[in-house]
Design a protein around this motif. Structure first.
Motif, mmCIF file in Angstrom:
data_model
loop_
_atom_site.group_PDB
_atom_site.id
_atom_site.type_symbol
_atom_site.label_atom_id
_atom_site.label_comp_id
_atom_site.label_asym_id
_atom_site.label_seq_id
_atom_site.Cartn_x
_atom_site.Cartn_y
_atom_site.Cartn_z
ATOM 1 N N THR A 69 27.453 189.296 21.627
ATOM 2 C CA THR A 69 27.186 188.142 22.488
ATOM 3 C C THR A 69 28.139 186.995 22.173
ATOM 4 O OG1 THR A 69 24.855 188.786 22.569
ATOM 5 C CG2 THR A 69 25.388 186.557 23.271
ATOM 6 N N MET A 70 28.392 186.776 20.868
ATOM 7 C CA MET A 70 29.328 185.705 20.471
ATOM 8 C C MET A 70 30.751 186.008 20.950
ATOM 9 S SD MET A 70 27.923 184.942 16.636
ATOM 10 C CE MET A 70 28.885 183.499 16.257
ATOM 11 N N PHE A 74 32.972 183.822 23.498
ATOM 12 C CA PHE A 74 34.327 183.383 23.163
ATOM 13 C C PHE A 74 35.321 183.849 24.219
ATOM 14 C CE2 PHE A 74 38.433 184.459 21.221
ATOM 15 C CZ PHE A 74 38.828 183.206 20.777
#
Length: 198
Positions: A69-70, A74
């Motif tokens: 998810t990160m 990004f």
């Protein structure tokens, strides 16, 4: 008579213990349930010598989901231009059933986190003028002119002891703004009015 005193004292100890243990137990139960749900999204099984028993590392699935998810955040924030995200959402908007779930869920998530948070303005709403009944909620839309409604606002009322609520369109004159942090108001409503910060 002494037996009754001992019994009432034991009952008092039980109640005090319950007041301490029950909230901790309920919180742990909810957090473990959420953790297990996320961990089961990507369950990685490592084969062992025993063909009937695979090695499962608890938390590995959760770590992969969080990191994924990160990385996605990004990628869409820094690497890919906004137009690609718009193209993807434009394609989704042409899928009849999918678009309803996608955009409703996206709006729900963005109401709690991100730049377009909606649950920031708490208000007391007059529900019944004759009886003087009020209800606490969150103003989610100040302008309803797109619906052809003037001098009204959209107010969301979370239900107590549940993850649900209802939306009402309320005349502006029935609204009284609350000067309290949103988290405190949500805690007050969800607890059924029991949790009040002193």
């Amino acid at each position: 008579m002494p037996e009754r005193t001992i019994l009432s004292r034991l009952l008092s100890y039980f109640v005090r213990g319950l007041l301490f243990v029950a909230p901790i137990g309920f919180t742990i139960f909810i957090l473990l349930g959420a953790f297990d749900f996320v961990d089961n999204i990507i369950r990685i099984r490592i084969p062992t010598e025993d063909p009937n028993r695979d090695l499962i590392i608890p938390g590995l699935g959760s770590l992969i989901v969080i990191l994924g998810t990160m990385i996605t955040g990004f990628t869409f924030s820094v690497l890919l231009p906004q137009t690609i995200q718009n193209l993807i959402e434009n394609a989704i908007s042409h899928l009849p059933l999918v678009r309803i779930f996608y955009f409703a869920f996206k709006d729900l998530i963005s109401a709690f986190v991100g730049d377009k948070r909606k649950f920031t303005q708490a208000a007391i709403v007059l529900i019944n003028k004759e009886a003087g009944v009020h209800k606490i909620g969150f103003i989610t839309q100040n302008d309803l002119s797109s619906l052809g409604v003037n001098n009204m606002v959209a107010v969301y009322f979370p239900h107590s002891y549940a993850f649900s609520g209802e939306l009402m369109l309320v005349p502006k004159e029935n609204i009284q703004m609350l000067d309290m942090p949103s988290a405190e108001v949500m805690k007050l409503i969800v607890s059924g009015g029991v949790s009040v910060k002193e």
